[in-house]
Design a protein around this motif. Structure first.
Motif, PDB file in Angstrom:
ATOM      1  N   THR A  19       0.949  -1.061  -0.155  1.00  0.00           N
ATOM      2  CA  THR A  19      -0.087  -0.117   0.003  1.00  0.00           C
ATOM      3  C   THR A  19       0.766   1.156  -0.152  1.00  0.00           C
ATOM      4  O   THR A  19       1.851   1.323   0.830  1.00  0.00           O
ATOM      5  N   LYS A  20       0.822   2.137  -0.938  1.00  0.00           N
ATOM      6  CA  LYS A  20       1.603   3.360  -1.145  1.00  0.00           C
ATOM      7  C   LYS A  20       0.691   4.544  -1.097  1.00  0.00           C
ATOM      8  O   LYS A  20      -0.677   4.541  -1.711  1.00  0.00           O
ATOM      9  N   SER A  21       0.992   5.558  -0.682  1.00  0.00           N
ATOM     10  CA  SER A  21       0.306   6.896  -0.813  1.00  0.00           C
ATOM     11  C   SER A  21       0.386   7.488  -2.192  1.00  0.00           C
ATOM     12  O   SER A  21       1.242   7.118  -2.933  1.00  0.00           O
ATOM     13  N   ILE A  22      -0.896   8.229  -2.503  1.00  0.00           N
ATOM     14  CA  ILE A  22      -0.584   8.579  -3.922  1.00  0.00           C
ATOM     15  C   ILE A  22      -0.786  10.107  -3.890  1.00  0.00           C
ATOM     16  O   ILE A  22      -1.131  10.746  -2.932  1.00  0.00           O
ATOM     17  N   ILE A  23      -0.236  10.770  -4.985  1.00  0.00           N
ATOM     18  CA  ILE A  23      -0.095  12.240  -4.956  1.00  0.00           C
ATOM     19  C   ILE A  23      -1.544  12.793  -5.543  1.00  0.00           C
ATOM     20  O   ILE A  23      -2.130  12.395  -6.534  1.00  0.00           O
ATOM     21  N   VAL A  24      -2.129  13.672  -4.631  1.00  0.00           N
ATOM     22  CA  VAL A  24      -3.653  14.208  -4.994  1.00  0.00           C
ATOM     23  C   VAL A  24      -3.457  15.533  -5.684  1.00  0.00           C
ATOM     24  O   VAL A  24      -2.989  16.368  -5.526  1.00  0.00           O
ATOM     25  N   ASN A  25      -3.902  15.139  -6.964  1.00  0.00           N
ATOM     26  CA  ASN A  25      -4.179  16.403  -7.813  1.00  0.00           C
ATOM     27  C   ASN A  25      -5.671  16.569  -8.176  1.00  0.00           C
ATOM     28  O   ASN A  25      -6.398  15.503  -7.825  1.00  0.00           O
ATOM     29  N   ARG A  26      -5.866  17.341  -9.156  1.00  0.00           N
ATOM     30  CA  ARG A  26      -7.441  17.662  -9.411  1.00  0.00           C
ATOM     31  C   ARG A  26      -8.043  16.441 -10.136  1.00  0.00           C
ATOM     32  O   ARG A  26      -9.372  16.029  -9.832  1.00  0.00           O
ATOM     33  N   GLU A  27      -7.243  15.569 -11.005  1.00  0.00           N
ATOM     34  CA  GLU A  27      -8.043  14.551 -11.512  1.00  0.00           C
ATOM     35  C   GLU A  27      -8.073  13.461 -10.659  1.00  0.00           C
ATOM     36  O   GLU A  27      -9.185  12.711 -10.449  1.00  0.00           O
ATOM     37  N   VAL A  28      -7.241  13.220  -9.475  1.00  0.00           N
ATOM     38  CA  VAL A  28      -7.513  12.267  -8.339  1.00  0.00           C
ATOM     39  C   VAL A  28      -8.723  12.650  -7.421  1.00  0.00           C
ATOM     40  O   VAL A  28      -9.450  11.890  -7.090  1.00  0.00           O
ATOM     41  N   MET A  29      -8.657  14.009  -7.239  1.00  0.00           N
ATOM     42  CA  MET A  29      -9.720  14.543  -6.307  1.00  0.00           C
ATOM     43  C   MET A  29     -11.374  14.483  -7.126  1.00  0.00           C
ATOM     44  O   MET A  29     -12.408  13.789  -6.795  1.00  0.00           O
ATOM     45  N   ARG A  30     -11.237  14.618  -8.476  1.00  0.00           N
ATOM     46  CA  ARG A  30     -12.413  14.479  -9.319  1.00  0.00           C
ATOM     47  C   ARG A  30     -12.802  13.012  -9.173  1.00  0.00           C
ATOM     48  O   ARG A  30     -13.957  12.723  -9.195  1.00  0.00           O
ATOM     49  N   GLN A  31     -11.902  12.029  -9.444  1.00  0.00           N
ATOM     50  CA  GLN A  31     -12.194  10.695  -9.228  1.00  0.00           C
ATOM     51  C   GLN A  31     -12.853  10.279  -8.011  1.00  0.00           C
ATOM     52  O   GLN A  31     -13.925   9.453  -7.948  1.00  0.00           O
ATOM     53  N   TYR A  32     -12.336  10.622  -6.892  1.00  0.00           N
ATOM     54  CA  TYR A  32     -12.829  10.285  -5.687  1.00  0.00           C
ATOM     55  C   TYR A  32     -14.245  10.913  -5.369  1.00  0.00           C
ATOM     56  O   TYR A  32     -15.054  10.291  -4.781  1.00  0.00           O
TER      57      TYR A  32
END
Length: 227
Positions: A48-61
């Motif tokens: 399990t690794k942390s991921i960098i949060v950008n707008r695309e990731v935030m939109r997906q969540y």
């Protein structure tokens, strides 16, 4: 990092909890195969690794986790009302007119809108106002030593979080809003207190706070100056 979504708990006329307010907590992590063998794991073992949060990731969540959680858990008696998802002003957050967001919301049959909280005003966010501090202290008591353990602890504490405390935080939000109105905006005020736990034990905790007519009128006049 975690994305957390909560609403205010709801109770029926007999005081029974009908909506916990806990929509969900989601870690920003991914599972990747280990590139090398070590004494603790074989090569290729999922980590399990942390991921960098950008707008695309935030939109997906937002589209794949938050909105489905709202659709699944929101009280049916309030489904006809507008549901506001409040974000802070981080650059990664999705804009209110984001096409993918609007399209996803249209498919839910709900009126869900995005809004930004005022700048430099953490007290206007129930998560920063009280929720994060209390759940953080509970999580640290477990002394997590790995990401997996940390995620497990946070998710467990979220599920076991006392809804009565969450309800009090929302009432504290109303107290802070009144203080902001009294000083004509800004954040130069002291956090107010009303001994909510005592009032709750006595069955006298209000569901919402009243606002004096004079303060309401003054605030409207102040807002009118900004068009």
């Amino acid at each position: 990092m975690f994305l957390t979504a909560v609403g205010r708990p709801k109770y029926d006329e007999e005081g029974n909890l009908t909506f916990s307010g806990k929509l969900g907590v989601w870690p920003f992590v991914k599972e990747v195969p280990a590139a090398r063998r070590s004494q603790n794991r074989e090569r290729g073992t999922l980590e399990t690794k942390s991921i960098i949060v950008n707008r695309e990731v935030m939109r997906q969540y937002l589209l794949e986790k938050v909105i489905p959680a709202i659709k699944d858990k929101w009280p049916q008696e309030d489904a006809h009302k507008t549901i506001f998802i409040q974000q802070d002003n981080a650059r990664t957050h999705v804009r209110p007119n984001d096409p993918a967001f609007l399209e996803t919301v249209a498919g839910t049959g709900l009126d869900i809108k995005l809004m930004q909280q005022p700048a430099n005003s953490p007290d206007m966010n129930v998560l920063d106002l009280g929720f994060f501090n209390s759940i953080k202290s509970l999580t640290y008591c477990g002394n997590p030593k790995t990401i997996e353990y940390l995620v497990h602890n946070v998710e467990q504490e979220f599920e076991e979080y006392n809804e009565a405390i969450l309800n009090r935080v929302f009432l504290s939000l109303q107290l802070c809003m009144k203080e902001v109105m009294k000083i004509g905006g800004g954040n130069g005020y002291k956090l107010p207190h009303m001994n909510k736990q005592c009032l709750e034990r006595e069955g006298r905790l209000p569901h919402r706070l009243s606002c004096e007519n004079g303060l309401y009128a003054t605030t409207l006049a102040h807002l009118a100056q900004f068009g």
